[in-house]
Motif scaffolding. Structure first.
Motif, short mmCIF file in Angstrom:
data_model
loop_
_atom_site.label_atom_id
_atom_site.label_comp_id
_atom_site.label_asym_id
_atom_site.label_seq_id
_atom_site.Cartn_x
_atom_site.Cartn_y
_atom_site.Cartn_z
N THR A 169 36.42 2.25 -35.80
CA THR A 169 36.86 3.25 -36.77
C THR A 169 38.38 3.26 -36.83
N GLU A 170 38.87 3.71 -37.98
CA GLU A 170 40.30 3.90 -38.18
C GLU A 170 40.50 5.33 -38.69
N LEU A 171 41.58 5.95 -38.24
CA LEU A 171 41.84 7.31 -38.69
C LEU A 171 42.03 7.39 -40.20
N ALA A 172 42.29 6.26 -40.83
CA ALA A 172 42.39 6.22 -42.29
C ALA A 172 41.04 6.47 -42.95
N GLY A 173 39.97 6.56 -42.17
CA GLY A 173 38.66 6.89 -42.71
C GLY A 173 37.71 5.72 -42.86
N ARG A 174 38.05 4.58 -42.31
CA ARG A 174 37.17 3.41 -42.42
C ARG A 174 36.33 3.22 -41.16
N VAL A 175 35.07 2.87 -41.37
CA VAL A 175 34.19 2.41 -40.31
C VAL A 175 33.87 0.96 -40.66
N SER A 176 34.15 0.05 -39.73
CA SER A 176 34.02 -1.38 -40.02
C SER A 176 33.27 -2.08 -38.90
N ARG A 177 32.92 -3.33 -39.17
CA ARG A 177 32.33 -4.18 -38.14
C ARG A 177 32.86 -5.60 -38.33
N CYS A 178 32.76 -6.38 -37.27
CA CYS A 178 33.20 -7.77 -37.33
C CYS A 178 32.53 -8.55 -36.21
N ASN A 179 32.62 -9.87 -36.31
CA ASN A 179 32.17 -10.73 -35.22
C ASN A 179 33.13 -10.58 -34.05
N LEU A 180 32.75 -11.06 -32.89
CA LEU A 180 33.56 -10.89 -31.69
C LEU A 180 34.89 -11.65 -31.76
N ASP A 181 35.00 -12.61 -32.67
CA ASP A 181 36.27 -13.31 -32.84
C ASP A 181 37.11 -12.70 -33.96
N GLY A 182 36.64 -11.57 -34.53
CA GLY A 182 37.36 -10.89 -35.59
C GLY A 182 36.99 -11.34 -36.99
N SER A 183 36.19 -12.39 -37.09
CA SER A 183 35.80 -12.90 -38.41
C SER A 183 34.74 -12.00 -39.05
N GLN A 184 34.56 -12.19 -40.33
CA GLN A 184 33.57 -11.45 -41.13
C GLN A 184 33.74 -9.94 -41.01
N GLN A 185 34.98 -9.51 -41.03
CA GLN A 185 35.26 -8.08 -40.98
C GLN A 185 34.84 -7.45 -42.30
N GLU A 186 34.12 -6.33 -42.21
CA GLU A 186 33.71 -5.62 -43.42
C GLU A 186 33.69 -4.12 -43.17
N VAL A 187 34.14 -3.38 -44.18
CA VAL A 187 34.07 -1.92 -44.15
C VAL A 187 32.65 -1.52 -44.53
N ILE A 188 32.02 -0.69 -43.70
CA ILE A 188 30.63 -0.29 -43.98
C ILE A 188 30.49 1.19 -44.34
N LEU A 189 31.59 1.96 -44.19
CA LEU A 189 31.56 3.38 -44.55
C LEU A 189 33.00 3.87 -44.65
N THR A 190 33.24 4.77 -45.59
CA THR A 190 34.53 5.45 -45.64
C THR A 190 34.28 6.95 -45.52
N THR A 191 35.16 7.61 -44.78
CA THR A 191 35.07 9.05 -44.56
C THR A 191 36.48 9.63 -44.69
N ALA A 192 36.61 10.92 -44.49
CA ALA A 192 37.93 11.54 -44.55
C ALA A 192 38.81 11.07 -43.40
#
Length: 146
Positions: A108-131
């Motif tokens: 998570t980021e305080l900017a409101g993003r919930v993301s996931r990625c592979n263990l090497d950082g590849s295929q990063q994608e935002v899967i939810l945005t919140t406040a």
């Protein structure tokens, strides 16, 4: 247990059980795994026990890091060289979870993003945005049987 100390700029490991005769202030089983002189602000920790890798968020630097769970032979908490960035360019990353089934990181980021990625950082994608996203925990629930 693994513990982050953001203002002390350290990551620790300590046993679950209090050593006999010890107190919280003087226990001798506290191991400093990494210690930064300046700049770093380690927050949340995730462990990959299968590979003995440790991941953590650094809110100030905007990076998720990885290192071995053990200090390499001949190194110290201050000079270890096995620390590597996995994801950078984040806006105040806070929450972090390791999915031991899919072998991915969720963060998570305080900017409101919930993301996931592979263990090497590849295929990063935002899967939810919140406040303002902060903590995160994962659970694979058992399938109900009829």
């Amino acid at each position: 247990m693994y513990i982050s100390d953001r203002t002390g700029r350290r990551l620790y490991r300590v046993g679950f059980d209090m050593p006999e005769g010890a107190t919280a202030e003087n226990r001798a089983d506290v191991e400093t795994l990494v210690s930064f002189a300046t700049g770093a602000w380690p927050l949340n920790i995730a462990l990959d026990l299968g590979t003995r890798k440790m991941y953590w968020t650094d809110r100030v630097r905007g990076i998720i890091y990885r290192m071995n769970m053990d200090v390499p032979p001949g190194a110290t908490a201050e000079d270890r060289t096995d620390i590597e960035p996995v994801v950078d360019g984040l806006t105040e990353p806070v929450g972090l979870a390791f999915d031991d089934v899919t072998k991915r990181l969720y963060f998570t980021e305080l900017a409101g993003r919930v993301s996931r990625c592979n263990l090497d950082g590849s295929q990063q994608e935002v899967i939810l945005t919140t406040a303002s996203a902060s903590g995160i925990a994962l659970a694979h629930l058992p399938k109900e049987t009829p």
